[in-house]
Scaffold this motif. Structure first.
Motif, mmCIF file in Angstrom:
data_model
loop_
_atom_site.group_PDB
_atom_site.id
_atom_site.type_symbol
_atom_site.label_atom_id
_atom_site.label_comp_id
_atom_site.label_asym_id
_atom_site.label_seq_id
_atom_site.Cartn_x
_atom_site.Cartn_y
_atom_site.Cartn_z
ATOM 1 N N ALA A 5 -12.468 -5.408 -7.170
ATOM 2 C CA ALA A 5 -11.435 -5.235 -6.150
ATOM 3 C C ALA A 5 -12.037 -5.444 -4.762
ATOM 4 N N LEU A 6 -13.214 -4.885 -4.546
ATOM 5 C CA LEU A 6 -13.890 -5.071 -3.255
ATOM 6 C C LEU A 6 -14.264 -6.532 -3.035
ATOM 7 N N LEU A 7 -14.754 -7.186 -4.082
ATOM 8 C CA LEU A 7 -15.086 -8.604 -3.983
ATOM 9 C C LEU A 7 -13.833 -9.426 -3.683
ATOM 10 N N ALA A 48 -13.643 -1.460 -9.733
ATOM 11 C CA ALA A 48 -13.699 -1.296 -8.279
ATOM 12 C C ALA A 48 -14.545 -2.377 -7.587
ATOM 13 N N PRO A 49 -15.726 -2.726 -8.114
ATOM 14 C CA PRO A 49 -16.493 -3.783 -7.442
ATOM 15 C C PRO A 49 -15.732 -5.113 -7.368
ATOM 16 N N ASP A 54 -11.065 2.172 -13.718
ATOM 17 C CA ASP A 54 -10.999 2.025 -12.261
ATOM 18 C C ASP A 54 -12.394 1.870 -11.665
ATOM 19 N N TRP A 76 0.848 -1.190 0.000
ATOM 20 C CA TRP A 76 0.000 0.000 0.000
ATOM 21 C C TRP A 76 0.890 1.248 0.000
ATOM 22 N N ALA A 100 -11.111 -8.423 -2.161
ATOM 23 C CA ALA A 100 -10.704 -8.168 -0.775
ATOM 24 C C ALA A 100 -11.578 -8.954 0.195
ATOM 25 N N TRP A 101 -12.876 -8.969 -0.067
ATOM 26 C CA TRP A 101 -13.807 -9.711 0.791
ATOM 27 C C TRP A 101 -13.491 -11.210 0.755
#
Length: 102
Positions: free
Chosen positions: A61-63, A58-59, A54, A30, A65-66
């Motif tokens: 990337a969130l998925l 983004a969705p 981007d 990061w 991460a989850w």
């Protein structure tokens, strides 16, 4: 140069737990990515087209991460490190192969 393998080798040699290992890699990369922002901006890499990409990605990337958090709690520590060593070995072999130009 790719920073993932050297970081993995260093962190694996420290004998830390799975959570500390993952948290450290997340924070290190990061910070590296934040530091790259200004030079990339000066190079003109950020455009309206990349901004749209981007937003569209983004969705996912969130998925991801989850799913990563879920996997963190599901995969036992011993299996996690076994997988990490195998993938690091494969990555190292690929980098050597590429370096030799074969």
């Amino acid at each position: 140069m790719r920073a993932g393998p050297p970081a993995a080798v260093y962190l694996l040699s420290q004998g830390i737990g799975k959570t500390t290992y993952q948290a450290t890699t997340v924070l290190v990369f990061w910070v590296i990515n934040i530091l790259k922002f200004v030079p990339y901006a000066f190079l003109g890499i950020f455009t309206a087209q990349t901004f749209v990409a981007d937003l569209l990605l983004a969705p996912f990337a969130l998925l991801g991460a989850w799913l990563g958090v879920k996997a963190h709690w599901i995969v036992p520590e011993r299996a996690f490190f076994a997988i990490t060593y195998v993938l690091l070995t494969v990555t190292g072999a690929k980098l050597i192969w590429d370096g030799l130009g074969l």
